[in-house]
Design a protein around this motif. Sequence first.
Motif, PDB file in Angstrom:
ATOM      1  N   MET A   1       0.842  -1.187   0.000  1.00  0.00           N
ATOM      2  CA  MET A   1       0.000   0.000   0.000  1.00  0.00           C
ATOM      3  C   MET A   1       0.882   1.244   0.000  1.00  0.00           C
ATOM      4  O   MET A   1       1.936   1.277   0.604  1.00  0.00           O
ATOM      5  N   GLU A   3       0.267   5.642   0.244  1.00  0.00           N
ATOM      6  CA  GLU A   3      -0.746   6.675   0.491  1.00  0.00           C
ATOM      7  C   GLU A   3      -0.176   8.058   0.249  1.00  0.00           C
ATOM      8  O   GLU A   3       0.965   8.347   0.608  1.00  0.00           O
ATOM      9  N   ARG A  77     -13.768   4.706  -4.813  1.00  0.00           N
ATOM     10  CA  ARG A  77     -12.728   3.744  -5.165  1.00  0.00           C
ATOM     11  C   ARG A  77     -12.700   3.545  -6.675  1.00  0.00           C
ATOM     12  O   ARG A  77     -13.715   3.248  -7.290  1.00  0.00           O
ATOM     13  N   ASP A  87      -5.641  -0.280  -7.455  1.00  0.00           N
ATOM     14  CA  ASP A  87      -6.862   0.248  -6.850  1.00  0.00           C
ATOM     15  C   ASP A  87      -6.512   1.505  -6.064  1.00  0.00           C
ATOM     16  O   ASP A  87      -5.491   1.550  -5.375  1.00  0.00           O
ATOM     17  N   GLY A  88      -7.378   2.503  -6.161  1.00  0.00           N
ATOM     18  CA  GLY A  88      -7.166   3.732  -5.407  1.00  0.00           C
ATOM     19  C   GLY A  88      -8.424   4.128  -4.664  1.00  0.00           C
ATOM     20  O   GLY A  88      -9.506   4.172  -5.255  1.00  0.00           O
ATOM     21  N   GLU A  89      -8.293   4.365  -3.367  1.00  0.00           N
ATOM     22  CA  GLU A  89      -9.421   4.837  -2.555  1.00  0.00           C
ATOM     23  C   GLU A  89      -9.157   6.297  -2.205  1.00  0.00           C
ATOM     24  O   GLU A  89      -8.250   6.610  -1.443  1.00  0.00           O
ATOM     25  N   GLU A 108      -5.348   9.650  -0.787  1.00  0.00           N
ATOM     26  CA  GLU A 108      -5.680   8.450  -1.548  1.00  0.00           C
ATOM     27  C   GLU A 108      -4.740   7.333  -1.129  1.00  0.00           C
ATOM     28  O   GLU A 108      -3.538   7.542  -0.968  1.00  0.00           O
ATOM     29  N   GLN A 109      -5.335   6.151  -0.923  1.00  0.00           N
ATOM     30  CA  GLN A 109      -4.571   4.938  -0.649  1.00  0.00           C
ATOM     31  C   GLN A 109      -4.559   4.093  -1.911  1.00  0.00           C
ATOM     32  O   GLN A 109      -5.618   3.802  -2.475  1.00  0.00           O
ATOM     33  N   PHE A 110      -3.365   3.705  -2.329  1.00  0.00           N
ATOM     34  CA  PHE A 110      -3.192   2.889  -3.523  1.00  0.00           C
ATOM     35  C   PHE A 110      -2.775   1.487  -3.124  1.00  0.00           C
ATOM     36  O   PHE A 110      -1.893   1.314  -2.284  1.00  0.00           O
ATOM     37  N   ARG A 111      -3.416   0.493  -3.741  1.00  0.00           N
ATOM     38  CA  ARG A 111      -3.087  -0.904  -3.488  1.00  0.00           C
ATOM     39  C   ARG A 111      -3.030  -1.640  -4.821  1.00  0.00           C
ATOM     40  O   ARG A 111      -3.691  -1.250  -5.777  1.00  0.00           O
ATOM     41  N   VAL A 115       1.358  -0.882  -8.001  1.00  0.00           N
ATOM     42  CA  VAL A 115       1.704   0.277  -7.166  1.00  0.00           C
ATOM     43  C   VAL A 115       3.213   0.471  -7.034  1.00  0.00           C
ATOM     44  O   VAL A 115       3.704   1.597  -7.223  1.00  0.00           O
ATOM     45  N   ARG A 119       4.876   4.066  -8.151  1.00  0.00           N
ATOM     46  CA  ARG A 119       4.993   4.881  -6.934  1.00  0.00           C
ATOM     47  C   ARG A 119       5.684   6.228  -7.168  1.00  0.00           C
ATOM     48  O   ARG A 119       5.216   7.250  -6.689  1.00  0.00           O
TER      49      ARG A 119
END
Length: 150
Positions: A1, A3, A77, A87-89, A108-111, A115, A119
């Motif tokens: 993850m 962020e 999301r 995926d990005g929230e 935003e949190q990226f998973r 990623v 990055r």
Amino acid sequence: MFEIQTQIDIQASPARIWAILTDFAHFCEWNPFIVAAAGIARPGQILSLTLAVKPGRMMRFRPKVLHARASDKLVWRGRLLMPGLFDGEHCFTLSPLEDGSVRLSHSEQFRGLLVPLLRRGLERDTRAGFERMNQALRERAERHNRQAHR
């Protein structure tokens, strides 16, 4: 993850900021990062967003609204192709401050598998996009306040 977290203080009411953040049809007038948007800020709804990732490079996606509480928090999301790849929230949180201003936390949190490969660009280009958007939102909200007090 991975962020990205940004924040900015805005001299406007939470309701005013919320109205701007959820008026997707007018993003094209003020938002340098999300340059086109459509949809309704309601959980379960699908938005249509176009991002200016960096000069000359646009990205379109259709995120799902996960959370929308008026004058408080908006979360969606987005996914690239399939779950688990990228995926990005995305989250906006409005926190009233004692001086009457509001702190906008924009993150935003990226998973996902991609990623680590993306990055560096996320840190550079996406963070810069968030900061440009935050500044433009503050200018729009505060301009409305100045006009209302004339």
